[in-house]
Design a protein around this motif. Sequence first.
Motif, PDB file in Angstrom:
ATOM      1  N   ASP A   1      35.088   1.416   9.178  1.00  9.63           N
ATOM      2  CA  ASP A   1      35.531   0.828  10.441  1.00  9.63           C
ATOM      3  C   ASP A   1      36.746   1.573  10.999  1.00  9.63           C
TER       4      ASP A   1
ATOM      5  N   GLN B   1      37.150   1.574  14.997  1.00  9.90           N
ATOM      6  CA  GLN B   1      37.675   0.335  15.579  1.00  9.90           C
ATOM      7  C   GLN B   1      39.169   0.188  15.301  1.00  9.90           C
TER       8      GLN B   1
ATOM      9  N   GLN C   1      42.439   0.344  17.912  1.00 13.14           N
ATOM     10  CA  GLN C   1      43.403  -0.750  17.972  1.00 13.14           C
ATOM     11  C   GLN C   1      44.820  -0.247  17.755  1.00 13.14           C
TER      12      GLN C   1
ATOM     13  N   TYR D   1      40.970  -5.454  20.059  1.00 15.31           N
ATOM     14  CA  TYR D   1      39.927  -5.392  19.034  1.00 15.31           C
ATOM     15  C   TYR D   1      38.625  -4.900  19.668  1.00 15.31           C
ATOM     16  N   PRO D   2      38.395  -3.590  19.681  1.00  9.84           N
ATOM     17  CA  PRO D   2      37.214  -3.051  20.360  1.00  9.84           C
ATOM     18  C   PRO D   2      35.886  -3.513  19.774  1.00  9.84           C
ATOM     19  N   ASP D   3      35.904  -3.975  18.527  1.00  6.30           N
ATOM     20  CA  ASP D   3      34.650  -4.376  17.886  1.00  6.30           C
ATOM     21  C   ASP D   3      34.458  -5.895  17.854  1.00  6.30           C
ATOM     22  N   ASP D   4      35.329  -6.631  18.529  1.00 11.45           N
ATOM     23  CA  ASP D   4      35.204  -8.088  18.529  1.00 11.45           C
ATOM     24  C   ASP D   4      33.889  -8.535  19.168  1.00 11.45           C
TER      25      ASP D   4
END
Length: 254
Positions: free
Chosen positions: A232, A235, A239, A245-248
């Motif tokens: 990860d 992501q 951040q 949080y780009p992967d939220d």
Amino acid sequence: MKETIYTIPVMDAFNADDECPFCYIERKLEQEAVEFIMGPAYMEDDIREETDKLGFCRHHHKMLYDYGNKLGTALMLHTYYQKLNKDMHEQIAAFTPQKNGPLARFKKSSSSSGEPQTSLGQWVRQRDESCYVCRHFKEKYPRYIDTFLQLVTGNAEFFQNFSKGKGFCLHHFGDIIEAAEKTLSNKEKEKFYPVLFERMETNMKRLEEDVSWFVDKYDYRNREADWKNSKDAIQRGIQKLTGGYPDDPVFTKR
């Protein structure tokens, strides 16, 4: 130090093992505001008066849409449009076009940079920058920064936790420095800054290495190698640079 309503959220954020505790706090405040607005609050006249006045930025309009309460969103849009159209009519009625000379067509437009030069452009810019959810966060955020600085200088256990943490994203790191310069004593800075700077440099280097290994894993020679902590890395790397949080997943009604 005396416990306040801000102390526990700050401690929780630093116990969350997040790349940035203030991103953690910001997300929580943002989601609480959306839940509040999309709950029974959208039927309250005083809340609707505020949302009609402030509106929402592009990001938070998308969050409201994604949340799942379409009737609530439509009702807010309905009264917001009523006020917006009234205000726009007044702005258009008061607008006087500038008198341009014969060479005006050859001048480059400055609309892509700088401040708007017309009353309508300024009004639109003000609307773009006005947001009920953003204001909710901005009103509370300085208190969380102050609470963090009080904890880190007055609570030995918290300081130990901070000194082992992952630092902050660059955005919130800058805010912390600005606040610390204004509020901490010289003696407090002498203790705080070396640890803060070490945490930032160590953890930014950690992210660099994680991203580097993510790239190296696509080399066929590393096909069977362990991913280590890089799965990860994209992501977390984003951040750390910009916050958020780009992967939220989409935040929806529970």
